[in-house]
Design a protein around this motif. Sequence first.
Motif, PDB file in Angstrom:
ATOM      1  N   SER A 168       0.855  -1.188   0.000  1.00 26.72           N
ATOM      2  CA  SER A 168       0.000   0.000   0.000  1.00 26.72           C
ATOM      3  C   SER A 168       0.892   1.240   0.000  1.00 26.72           C
ATOM      4  O   SER A 168       2.082   1.169   0.305  1.00 26.72           O
ATOM      5  N   GLY A 170       1.186   3.782   1.969  1.00 26.61           N
ATOM      6  CA  GLY A 170       1.820   4.104   3.241  1.00 26.61           C
ATOM      7  C   GLY A 170       3.015   3.205   3.519  1.00 26.61           C
ATOM      8  O   GLY A 170       4.081   3.666   3.927  1.00 26.61           O
ATOM      9  N   MET A 171       2.811   1.929   3.245  1.00 23.35           N
ATOM     10  CA  MET A 171       3.898   0.968   3.452  1.00 23.35           C
ATOM     11  C   MET A 171       5.080   1.295   2.557  1.00 23.35           C
ATOM     12  O   MET A 171       6.238   1.249   2.967  1.00 23.35           O
ATOM     13  N   ASP A 198      -3.567   9.090   2.075  1.00 21.18           N
ATOM     14  CA  ASP A 198      -4.701   9.682   2.781  1.00 21.18           C
ATOM     15  C   ASP A 198      -4.268  10.243   4.134  1.00 21.18           C
ATOM     16  O   ASP A 198      -3.163   9.968   4.615  1.00 21.18           O
ATOM     17  N   VAL A 199      -5.129  11.045   4.706  1.00 22.04           N
ATOM     18  CA  VAL A 199      -4.735  11.882   5.835  1.00 22.04           C
ATOM     19  C   VAL A 199      -4.157  11.088   7.009  1.00 22.04           C
ATOM     20  O   VAL A 199      -3.144  11.470   7.579  1.00 22.04           O
ATOM     21  N   THR A 200      -4.797   9.964   7.336  1.00 19.30           N
ATOM     22  CA  THR A 200      -4.298   9.203   8.487  1.00 19.30           C
ATOM     23  C   THR A 200      -2.906   8.649   8.210  1.00 19.30           C
ATOM     24  O   THR A 200      -2.044   8.664   9.082  1.00 19.30           O
ATOM     25  N   VAL A 201      -2.705   8.188   6.987  1.00 18.67           N
ATOM     26  CA  VAL A 201      -1.389   7.645   6.643  1.00 18.67           C
ATOM     27  C   VAL A 201      -0.355   8.761   6.655  1.00 18.67           C
ATOM     28  O   VAL A 201       0.756   8.596   7.158  1.00 18.67           O
ATOM     29  N   GLU A 204       0.844   9.384  10.044  1.00 20.96           N
ATOM     30  CA  GLU A 204       1.770   8.359  10.537  1.00 20.96           C
ATOM     31  C   GLU A 204       3.165   8.512   9.961  1.00 20.96           C
ATOM     32  O   GLU A 204       4.154   8.296  10.657  1.00 20.96           O
TER      33      GLU A 204
ATOM     34  N   MET B   1      -1.023  -2.990   7.459  1.00 19.33           N
ATOM     35  CA  MET B   1      -1.110  -1.526   7.501  1.00 19.33           C
ATOM     36  C   MET B   1      -1.635  -1.118   8.850  1.00 19.33           C
ATOM     37  O   MET B   1      -2.646  -1.633   9.333  1.00 19.33           O
ATOM     38  N   ALA B   3      -2.618   1.963   9.534  1.00 16.57           N
ATOM     39  CA  ALA B   3      -3.602   3.036   9.410  1.00 16.57           C
ATOM     40  C   ALA B   3      -5.008   2.476   9.339  1.00 16.57           C
ATOM     41  O   ALA B   3      -5.220   1.356   8.899  1.00 16.57           O
ATOM     42  N   THR B   4      -5.956   3.247   9.813  1.00 21.00           N
ATOM     43  CA  THR B   4      -7.346   2.886   9.608  1.00 21.00           C
ATOM     44  C   THR B   4      -7.725   3.408   8.232  1.00 21.00           C
ATOM     45  O   THR B   4      -7.707   4.600   8.001  1.00 21.00           O
ATOM     46  N   ILE B   6      -9.660   4.808   5.168  1.00 13.05           N
ATOM     47  CA  ILE B   6     -10.855   5.602   5.004  1.00 13.05           C
ATOM     48  C   ILE B   6     -11.505   5.186   3.699  1.00 13.05           C
ATOM     49  O   ILE B   6     -10.827   4.806   2.764  1.00 13.05           O
ATOM     50  N   ARG B  15      -7.570  -2.663   0.291  1.00 10.98           N
ATOM     51  CA  ARG B  15      -6.350  -2.047   0.771  1.00 10.98           C
ATOM     52  C   ARG B  15      -5.706  -2.889   1.866  1.00 10.98           C
ATOM     53  O   ARG B  15      -4.513  -3.119   1.863  1.00 10.98           O
ATOM     54  N   GLU B  18      -4.093  -5.836   0.347  1.00 11.63           N
ATOM     55  CA  GLU B  18      -2.875  -5.484  -0.365  1.00 11.63           C
ATOM     56  C   GLU B  18      -1.781  -5.086   0.597  1.00 11.63           C
ATOM     57  O   GLU B  18      -0.631  -5.412   0.400  1.00 11.63           O
ATOM     58  N   GLY B  19      -2.215  -4.383   1.637  1.00 11.65           N
ATOM     59  CA  GLY B  19      -1.242  -3.888   2.588  1.00 11.65           C
ATOM     60  C   GLY B  19      -0.535  -5.027   3.306  1.00 11.65           C
ATOM     61  O   GLY B  19       0.670  -5.002   3.478  1.00 11.65           O
TER      62      GLY B  19
END
Lengths: 340, 338
Positions: A168, A170-171, A198-201, A204, B1, B3-4, B6, B15, B18-19
């Motif tokens: 992903s 973020g990862m 996205d905002v949360t990622v 982090e 992942m 993160a939560t 969205i 996601r 995949e993550g």
Amino acid sequence: MSVNAMASESSDVLVEIRDLVIGIQRTRKDRLLIVESANFDIRRAEILGLVGESGSGKTMVCRSLIGTLKRRSASIFAGTIKFDGMDLAKLEERQWRSVRGSRIGYVPQSALTGANPVMTVGKQLGEAIRRNRKRKEKDVRRRVMELLELVHIRRPEVVYDQYPHQLSGGMRQRVMIAAAITQDPDIVVADEPTTGLDVTVQAEIMKLLKEIRSELKMSVILVSHDLALIDEVCDRLVVMHAGTCVEVGSVSAVARTPLHPYTIALNRSRIDISTPGAPLITIKGNPPAVGEWPAGCRFSDRCDFVQQDCTVGRNPVLVEVRPNHWSACLHAERLGGTSE
Amino acid sequence: MTATPIGSGVESAVRAQEGEDGPRPQPTWEKVLRRTGRAIIVAFWVMVVAFMLIRLSPGDPVSAALGADAAPDTVAAARKALGLDVDPLTQFWNYLTGLFRGDLGASLISGVPVTEMLRTNMPVTLWLIFTSVTMTLVISLPLAMFIAMARIPGLPYLFRTLTAIGLALPSFLVALILLYQFGLIWQVAPIFGYDPTFPANLQYLWLPSLVNCVVLVPVLSRVLYSSILDTLEEEFVETGVVRGVRWNRFYWLYVLRPSLAPTVVLLSYMMGVMVGSTVILEIIFALPGIGRELVTAVTMRDYPVVQGIILVFGILVVFLSLIGDIVASLLDPRVRLT
Ligand SMILES: Nc1ncnc2c1ncn2[C@@H]1O[C@H](COP(=O)(O)OP(=O)(O)OP(=O)(O)O)[C@@H](O)[C@H]1O
Ligand SMILES: [Mg+2]
């Protein structure tokens, strides 16, 4: 020049950028200047924010720090980048080899295209480790695992053998951060590292950069459009407009008393989420295009406080208006009290 | 992942999957098998079309062999002997059952089994394709790489112009010019003949391969050139530079390999096209390839030979494209085998 006062201020200065001019030599006579007078310091173990509209030259400044201007047919025409006794502005390609990666790491802008698509995560990170020292294959793998854990990747042994497109966003960006710090650099250059996340990622990734700063004592130079983000993570701030640094100071000082009309306008144009339905304020006009900069202050034709002397002569230089707080506005003293 | 995610439930499910583990890998062999199945079906339809077309074209093997003035009872006898006296549907059925026994029939003219003809002539054509592709790659890869990386002013323009000229030249003309120049004037290449043993055959193959190169190199090097330019713009190249990757690894892993997939797919397609275009080269260079046999068979309305050769061509074309896709997905994991 008044900017010289910057250096004497603190001994923990790591990089000193003075009067940096970056551009493209189009023909023998024709030079297109993209950055004209960048002036700021990077201090040890600080997170320095670099903000400004699109096209203000932030990426160019970053590239001058990692020595990849040539690839984009740009070059440094004048100025100095003092770093550990060297002048990065005059470094030969051969000398860059010992600086890039090992002294200055780089986190690419886009998580999507920043990682090599044809190499697994393990290979990419291992490559950077193997580069300097001859290491046993097992040691390399162990170190890569360590790094992946450091950037909080769960199940590193799975990720090790995966390709970037299988991760992903973020990862992927975590992996890129791991790659940037592999060789224990002094500085990490992160050019909009959270674009497209996205905002949360985003939050982090920022948290991770902060951790790296405090745990590994690395300086981070963070480019962003997002002032809220900068406020939260950075210690100091450099505001760029049309190829010049217009304001430099600590985040709190700049937020409390912005000393340049451009910064004030940037501040105002933030989306105010606390008052729903509040009008969206934008900065009037467009940023002047590269090569079409007006005489005098480059913000003058968009400025609410413009005076007669603003539109003539040379581009104003940074002046230390308050202690540790520089502005390139001719009338900065008068702006001092006008923040909201 | 951590993160939560969205967004909609479906999106976050994707996601999350995949993550954690990446897209669920589908075993490659399973895809290859599926593609193979599809390839066989396509080849079958190619054969059916060939069967119909050759019968729809005016004339038949008997009149082609005996001439238009032959006595009617001689013709009837010949037709019966060749199995052409039954209706086309029955003929097709007979052909199909033969096919499953591995019997492609025999030439109506010479009586030589089609499989025998394929065995002797097919290798020449395959060799020609192979040497053409090898030469094309050997020229195109460094050429495209050099022009993309060298940053010499004016060079890309020259490159585009020359490749455009190369593309516009009809290959038979190139063949004749090269044959004249190399074969007759300089006498560095044999102008006809063939030797089926390995290193000796190259002596006969290099010139026709060069003709193919004149067509293939411009297409291929241009596609590769623009993919390399695209790749060079990508940020991971910057990352590689900063990482300090050694130049040989850098050129291969950071520049060439991420750019190769479109070229490989195109090459496999072009190879398929080449299966057909070698006919002309085989005639001009007097190579005993299968394409030449095909031309003779078509003029003689030699049904089994035409069908057999086209069936094999069909199989070859689909499998070449399958191999191209497999190679592309091995070189670049972003390319998914479908
Ligand atoms: N090769 C080039 N030729 C001409 N102009 C260029 C070239 N590279 C960059 N520029 C120009 O230089 C200016 C500064 O570019 P830069 O990428 O540094 O901006 P930036 O501040 O990073 O913007 P963004 O926020 O969009 O990333 C832009 O206006 C861009 O159009
Ligand atoms: Mg940028």
